[in-house]
Design a protein around this motif. Structure first.
Motif, PDB file in Angstrom:
ATOM      1  N   UNK A  31       0.848  -1.194   0.000  1.00 48.87           N
ATOM      2  CA  UNK A  31       0.000   0.000   0.000  1.00 48.87           C
ATOM      3  C   UNK A  31       0.880   1.241   0.000  1.00 48.87           C
ATOM      4  N   UNK A  32       1.891   1.254   0.848  1.00 48.86           N
ATOM      5  CA  UNK A  32       2.822   2.390   0.904  1.00 48.86           C
ATOM      6  C   UNK A  32       3.538   2.572  -0.426  1.00 48.86           C
ATOM      7  N   UNK A  33       3.889   1.466  -1.061  1.00 48.29           N
ATOM      8  CA  UNK A  33       4.567   1.528  -2.359  1.00 48.29           C
ATOM      9  C   UNK A  33       3.661   2.156  -3.420  1.00 48.29           C
ATOM     10  N   UNK A  34       2.393   1.745  -3.441  1.00 45.82           N
ATOM     11  CA  UNK A  34       1.450   2.309  -4.415  1.00 45.82           C
ATOM     12  C   UNK A  34       1.253   3.800  -4.192  1.00 45.82           C
ATOM     13  N   UNK A  35       1.121   4.199  -2.942  1.00 40.93           N
ATOM     14  CA  UNK A  35       0.940   5.618  -2.634  1.00 40.93           C
ATOM     15  C   UNK A  35       2.186   6.409  -3.023  1.00 40.93           C
ATOM     16  N   UNK A  36       3.368   5.852  -2.756  1.00 41.90           N
ATOM     17  CA  UNK A  36       4.612   6.518  -3.118  1.00 41.90           C
ATOM     18  C   UNK A  36       4.753   6.670  -4.629  1.00 41.90           C
ATOM     19  N   UNK A  37       4.199   5.726  -5.389  1.00 39.73           N
ATOM     20  CA  UNK A  37       4.242   5.813  -6.851  1.00 39.73           C
ATOM     21  C   UNK A  37       3.337   6.911  -7.392  1.00 39.73           C
ATOM     22  N   UNK A  41      -5.488   7.451  -3.276  1.00 38.45           N
ATOM     23  CA  UNK A  41      -5.916   6.558  -2.197  1.00 38.45           C
ATOM     24  C   UNK A  41      -7.099   5.702  -2.633  1.00 38.45           C
ATOM     25  N   UNK A  42      -7.979   6.250  -3.485  1.00 43.86           N
ATOM     26  CA  UNK A  42      -9.171   5.511  -3.913  1.00 43.86           C
ATOM     27  C   UNK A  42      -8.820   4.295  -4.779  1.00 43.86           C
ATOM     28  N   UNK A  43      -7.623   4.232  -5.360  1.00 43.07           N
ATOM     29  CA  UNK A  43      -7.207   3.107  -6.197  1.00 43.07           C
ATOM     30  C   UNK A  43      -6.527   1.999  -5.388  1.00 43.07           C
ATOM     31  N   UNK A  44      -5.948   2.364  -4.240  1.00 43.86           N
ATOM     32  CA  UNK A  44      -5.029   1.482  -3.529  1.00 43.86           C
ATOM     33  C   UNK A  44      -5.669   0.158  -3.115  1.00 43.86           C
ATOM     34  N   UNK A  45      -6.867   0.181  -2.563  1.00 44.32           N
ATOM     35  CA  UNK A  45      -7.509  -1.050  -2.088  1.00 44.32           C
ATOM     36  C   UNK A  45      -7.736  -2.040  -3.226  1.00 44.32           C
ATOM     37  N   UNK A  46      -8.235  -1.553  -4.338  1.00 47.65           N
ATOM     38  CA  UNK A  46      -8.517  -2.445  -5.467  1.00 47.65           C
ATOM     39  C   UNK A  46      -7.227  -2.943  -6.132  1.00 47.65           C
ATOM     40  N   UNK A  47      -6.215  -2.093  -6.229  1.00 46.50           N
ATOM     41  CA  UNK A  47      -4.939  -2.540  -6.794  1.00 46.50           C
ATOM     42  C   UNK A  47      -4.261  -3.564  -5.891  1.00 46.50           C
ATOM     43  N   UNK A  57       1.955  -9.006 -11.592  1.00 50.35           N
ATOM     44  CA  UNK A  57       1.529  -7.778 -12.253  1.00 50.35           C
ATOM     45  C   UNK A  57       2.173  -6.585 -11.553  1.00 50.35           C
ATOM     46  N   UNK A  58       2.633  -5.639 -12.348  1.00 59.16           N
ATOM     47  CA  UNK A  58       3.243  -4.422 -11.812  1.00 59.16           C
ATOM     48  C   UNK A  58       2.399  -3.245 -12.272  1.00 59.16           C
ATOM     49  N   UNK A  59       1.934  -2.458 -11.318  1.00 61.53           N
ATOM     50  CA  UNK A  59       1.085  -1.324 -11.627  1.00 61.53           C
ATOM     51  C   UNK A  59       1.917  -0.039 -11.594  1.00 61.53           C
ATOM     52  N   UNK A  60       1.811   0.736 -12.648  1.00 64.97           N
ATOM     53  CA  UNK A  60       2.495   2.017 -12.744  1.00 64.97           C
ATOM     54  C   UNK A  60       1.461   3.082 -13.105  1.00 64.97           C
ATOM     55  N   UNK A  61       1.430   4.179 -12.355  1.00 63.29           N
ATOM     56  CA  UNK A  61       0.467   5.236 -12.684  1.00 63.29           C
ATOM     57  C   UNK A  61       0.923   6.019 -13.908  1.00 63.29           C
TER      58      UNK A  61
END
Length: 90
Positions: A31-37, A41-47, A57-61
């Motif tokens: 979760x911290x990694x996704x936010x840092x990328x 916040x609304x995407x984090x739970x589903x990702x 799978x690697x998610x990149x914004x």
């Protein structure tokens, strides 16, 4: 020799179990990694849920620097100026 191997193997399994990271700690760091990328916040739970099902799978914004209204206005422009394709181009 087999007995020695099984003892060593058992020790390795026991040590690995003691030092393994709990699932919640992994999820928290992801979760911290996704936010840092830069994910909202609304995407984090589903990702995070997708990542648990598909760990490779690697998610990149896609950080465009556009605010929401500018992005919507761009999609409402003439068809030739839109960047999203409606069909797969091979």
């Amino acid at each position: 020799m087999k007995k020695l191997f099984s003892v060593i193997f058992s020790l390795i399994i026991a040590i690995t179990g003691v030092f393994s990271v709990p699932l919640y700690a992994y999820a928290s760091s992801y979760v911290d990694e996704l936010i840092a990328k830069g994910f909202p916040q609304s995407y984090v739970e589903k990702l995070t849920a997708l990542h648990e099902k598909h760990p490779n799978w690697i998610f990149e914004p896609l950080l465009t620097g556009l605010d929401w209204q500018t992005a919507v206005d761009g999609e409402r422009s003439t068809h030739s100026n839109q960047l999203i394709q409606k069909k797969l181009v091979i």
